[in-house]
Write a protein that holds these residues in place. Structure first.
Motif, mmCIF file in Angstrom:
data_model
loop_
_atom_site.group_PDB
_atom_site.id
_atom_site.type_symbol
_atom_site.label_atom_id
_atom_site.label_comp_id
_atom_site.label_asym_id
_atom_site.label_seq_id
_atom_site.Cartn_x
_atom_site.Cartn_y
_atom_site.Cartn_z
ATOM 1 N N PHE A 1 97.351 -30.370 -40.395
ATOM 2 C CA PHE A 1 97.449 -29.416 -39.413
ATOM 3 C C PHE A 1 97.456 -27.938 -40.174
ATOM 4 O O PHE A 1 98.338 -28.027 -41.121
ATOM 5 C CB PHE A 1 98.962 -29.612 -38.655
ATOM 6 C CG PHE A 1 99.312 -28.488 -37.813
ATOM 7 C CD1 PHE A 1 98.581 -28.034 -36.603
ATOM 8 C CD2 PHE A 1 100.451 -27.885 -37.975
ATOM 9 C CE1 PHE A 1 98.821 -27.188 -35.803
ATOM 10 C CE2 PHE A 1 100.758 -26.820 -37.062
ATOM 11 C CZ PHE A 1 100.177 -26.498 -35.901
ATOM 12 N N LEU A 2 96.831 -27.079 -39.468
ATOM 13 C CA LEU A 2 96.937 -25.747 -40.306
ATOM 14 C C LEU A 2 97.531 -24.808 -39.261
ATOM 15 O O LEU A 2 97.305 -24.581 -38.080
ATOM 16 C CB LEU A 2 95.344 -25.463 -40.519
ATOM 17 C CG LEU A 2 95.151 -23.992 -41.069
ATOM 18 C CD1 LEU A 2 95.659 -23.865 -42.325
ATOM 19 C CD2 LEU A 2 93.692 -23.902 -40.924
ATOM 20 N N LEU B 1 87.818 -27.090 -39.975
ATOM 21 C CA LEU B 1 88.382 -28.184 -38.939
ATOM 22 C C LEU B 1 87.316 -29.433 -39.250
ATOM 23 O O LEU B 1 86.179 -29.100 -39.368
ATOM 24 C CB LEU B 1 88.336 -27.853 -37.398
ATOM 25 C CG LEU B 1 89.561 -26.930 -37.089
ATOM 26 C CD1 LEU B 1 89.517 -26.411 -35.503
ATOM 27 C CD2 LEU B 1 90.779 -27.600 -37.361
ATOM 28 N N THR B 2 87.955 -30.652 -38.644
ATOM 29 C CA THR B 2 87.085 -31.776 -38.554
ATOM 30 C C THR B 2 86.033 -31.556 -37.327
ATOM 31 O O THR B 2 86.527 -30.851 -36.520
ATOM 32 C CB THR B 2 87.708 -33.045 -38.487
ATOM 33 O OG1 THR B 2 88.484 -32.966 -37.219
ATOM 34 C CG2 THR B 2 88.479 -33.093 -39.769
ATOM 35 N N PRO B 3 85.141 -32.365 -37.135
ATOM 36 C CA PRO B 3 84.280 -32.536 -35.759
ATOM 37 C C PRO B 3 85.015 -32.617 -34.678
ATOM 38 O O PRO B 3 85.924 -33.560 -34.908
ATOM 39 C CB PRO B 3 83.222 -33.571 -35.877
ATOM 40 C CG PRO B 3 82.920 -33.594 -37.432
ATOM 41 C CD PRO B 3 84.425 -32.915 -38.173
ATOM 42 N N ALA C 1 90.751 -24.435 -27.659
ATOM 43 C CA ALA C 1 89.225 -24.612 -27.863
ATOM 44 C C ALA C 1 88.893 -25.890 -28.730
ATOM 45 O O ALA C 1 90.049 -26.272 -29.563
ATOM 46 C CB ALA C 1 88.608 -23.416 -28.585
ATOM 47 N N ALA C 2 87.789 -26.417 -28.751
ATOM 48 C CA ALA C 2 87.650 -27.635 -29.578
ATOM 49 C C ALA C 2 86.121 -27.308 -30.264
ATOM 50 O O ALA C 2 85.131 -26.553 -29.654
ATOM 51 C CB ALA C 2 87.513 -28.954 -28.912
ATOM 52 N N VAL C 3 86.057 -27.755 -31.410
ATOM 53 C CA VAL C 3 84.776 -27.752 -32.331
ATOM 54 C C VAL C 3 83.648 -28.568 -31.668
ATOM 55 O O VAL C 3 84.073 -29.887 -31.206
ATOM 56 C CB VAL C 3 84.810 -27.915 -33.647
ATOM 57 C CG1 VAL C 3 83.690 -27.936 -34.471
ATOM 58 C CG2 VAL C 3 86.136 -27.234 -34.444
ATOM 59 N N HIS C 4 82.389 -28.116 -31.154
ATOM 60 C CA HIS C 4 81.468 -28.767 -30.773
ATOM 61 C C HIS C 4 80.838 -30.127 -31.897
ATOM 62 O O HIS C 4 80.960 -29.575 -33.045
ATOM 63 C CB HIS C 4 80.019 -27.937 -30.434
ATOM 64 C CG HIS C 4 80.295 -27.222 -29.503
ATOM 65 N ND1 HIS C 4 80.319 -27.787 -28.235
ATOM 66 C CD2 HIS C 4 80.407 -25.761 -29.045
ATOM 67 C CE1 HIS C 4 80.394 -26.752 -26.971
ATOM 68 N NE2 HIS C 4 80.059 -25.675 -27.818
ATOM 69 N N GLY D 1 86.098 -29.029 -43.296
ATOM 70 C CA GLY D 1 86.583 -30.163 -42.518
ATOM 71 C C GLY D 1 87.518 -31.043 -42.936
ATOM 72 O O GLY D 1 87.721 -32.255 -42.710
ATOM 73 N N SER D 2 88.614 -30.215 -43.401
ATOM 74 C CA SER D 2 89.871 -30.778 -44.014
ATOM 75 C C SER D 2 91.095 -30.817 -43.097
ATOM 76 O O SER D 2 92.231 -31.349 -43.347
ATOM 77 C CB SER D 2 90.338 -30.141 -45.271
ATOM 78 O OG SER D 2 90.184 -28.823 -45.080
ATOM 79 N N PHE D 3 90.965 -30.332 -41.982
ATOM 80 C CA PHE D 3 92.120 -30.148 -40.848
ATOM 81 C C PHE D 3 91.801 -30.656 -39.436
ATOM 82 O O PHE D 3 90.492 -30.341 -39.255
ATOM 83 C CB PHE D 3 92.556 -28.603 -40.773
ATOM 84 C CG PHE D 3 93.115 -28.287 -41.912
ATOM 85 C CD1 PHE D 3 94.416 -28.385 -42.362
ATOM 86 C CD2 PHE D 3 92.298 -27.539 -42.992
ATOM 87 C CE1 PHE D 3 94.889 -28.068 -43.450
ATOM 88 C CE2 PHE D 3 93.032 -27.118 -44.100
ATOM 89 C CZ PHE D 3 94.447 -27.172 -44.450
ATOM 90 N N ASP D 4 92.745 -31.307 -38.836
ATOM 91 C CA ASP D 4 92.254 -31.886 -37.598
ATOM 92 C C ASP D 4 92.831 -30.798 -36.376
ATOM 93 O O ASP D 4 92.244 -31.116 -35.272
ATOM 94 C CB ASP D 4 93.142 -33.176 -37.276
ATOM 95 C CG ASP D 4 92.962 -34.224 -38.664
ATOM 96 O OD1 ASP D 4 91.803 -34.865 -38.246
ATOM 97 O OD2 ASP D 4 93.575 -34.511 -39.401
ATOM 98 N N ALA D 5 93.723 -30.052 -36.860
ATOM 99 C CA ALA D 5 94.059 -28.932 -35.764
ATOM 100 C C ALA D 5 94.407 -27.801 -36.352
ATOM 101 O O ALA D 5 94.838 -27.845 -37.496
ATOM 102 C CB ALA D 5 95.039 -29.628 -34.827
ATOM 103 N N ALA D 6 94.636 -26.433 -35.662
ATOM 104 C CA ALA D 6 94.948 -25.486 -36.335
ATOM 105 C C ALA D 6 95.481 -24.490 -35.221
ATOM 106 O O ALA D 6 94.975 -24.749 -34.033
ATOM 107 C CB ALA D 6 93.646 -24.457 -36.779
#
Length: 273
Positions: free
Chosen positions: A62-63, A154-156, A268-271, A126-131
């Motif tokens: 988490f970031l 962020l990861t996909p 928001a979420a990464v596409h 791509g090193s974090f799951d959420a921010a």
């Protein structure tokens, strides 16, 4: 909070040096009701709901952007048991965050790094799951660039939640702008600006929420609590700084009550690619 290096760090640095003193803990407890070490317009109730929105799990990283002295970040880590990294430009904030993590027994989970959010993030893609970023983006000079950097690290389908207390909803005077910008650079934006910047950065907007009412409650609580401890705070801050802070909080309250400046939450979420 994000501030550039140099003298503009000093208002925050002096705050962070005294952040966990008995006096400041009393002020926060009276102002917020539940002290989680926050220095923003948020509260523990909102943060608990935001943890669910971010779908955090113990296996996640988490970031926290503009983490300040680490209150919300350490709250998340203690609640979930995930890894967490906090970035802040203030060295005093980073040191305070490390002390707080150690005092709460989550130092093995927490990493604090000094970084300027006006620059590329010193993090791998791509090193974090959420921010998250609480009430920080108004101090960033190019938030569109920051959003692109968040999408990169962020990861996909990783999720990003931030609050922005600078969304303009009505008329503001130049005196109010000056008082509201007591911490230095501040960028006020029109409704829809953040939504477009998120989309351009590769995010899909999931939810927005007007949190102006919580800003009003917290600002009023802080104003009242500080007034109750005026003599002690004046000795710590100086009379001039105390008065400036009270004017700042009064301005925040006035702008919020007439809906001239709103505090909004964006999820928001990464596409997926």
């Amino acid at each position: 909070m994000n501030r550039r290096a140099g003298t503009r760090n000093q208002p925050y640095d002096s705050l962070y040096e005294e952040f966990d003193s008995p006096l400041m803990r009393r002020v926060r407890s009276e102002a917020y009701g539940e002290d989680i070490g926050q220095h923003s317009w948020g509260n523990a109730r909102e943060l608990r709901a935001d943890i669910d929105r971010l779908r955090l799990a113990p296996t996640h990283h988490f970031l926290d952007l503009g983490c300040g002295p680490g209150g919300p970040l350490t709250f998340v880590l203690a609640s979930i048991g995930c890894l967490g990294t906090g970035l802040d430009v203030s060295a005093a904030a980073v040191h305070a965050g490390r002390r707080r993590a150690a005092s709460l027994g989550v130092d093995r989970l927490a990493t604090f790094r000094q970084a300027d959010l006006d620059q590329a993030l010193p993090l791998e893609s791509g090193s974090f799951d959420a921010a998250m970023a609480f009430d920080v983006v108004l101090h960033v000079r190019d938030r569109a660039a920051l959003f692109r950097e968040v999408a990169r690290v962020l990861t996909p389908v990783g999720r990003f939640l931030f609050t922005d207390a600078s969304v303009v909803g009505g008329a503001i005077s130049n005196e109010e702008i000056a008082s509201r910008s007591v911490y230095g650079y501040a960028q006020f934006v029109a409704p829809g600006f953040n939504e477009r910047a998120l989309e351009d950065a590769g995010f899909r907007l999931l939810e927005t929420e007007d949190r102006t009412d919580s800003l009003l409650a917290n600002a009023t609580g802080r104003l009242t609590a500080r007034l109750a401890h005026r003599s002690d705070l004046e000795r710590v801050e100086s009379v001039a700084v105390f008065e400036r802070q009270q004017r700042y909080l009064s301005t925040v309250i006035a702008l919020g009550r007439r809906r001239s400046v709103l505090r909004m939450m964006y999820l928001a979420a990464v596409h997926a690619t």
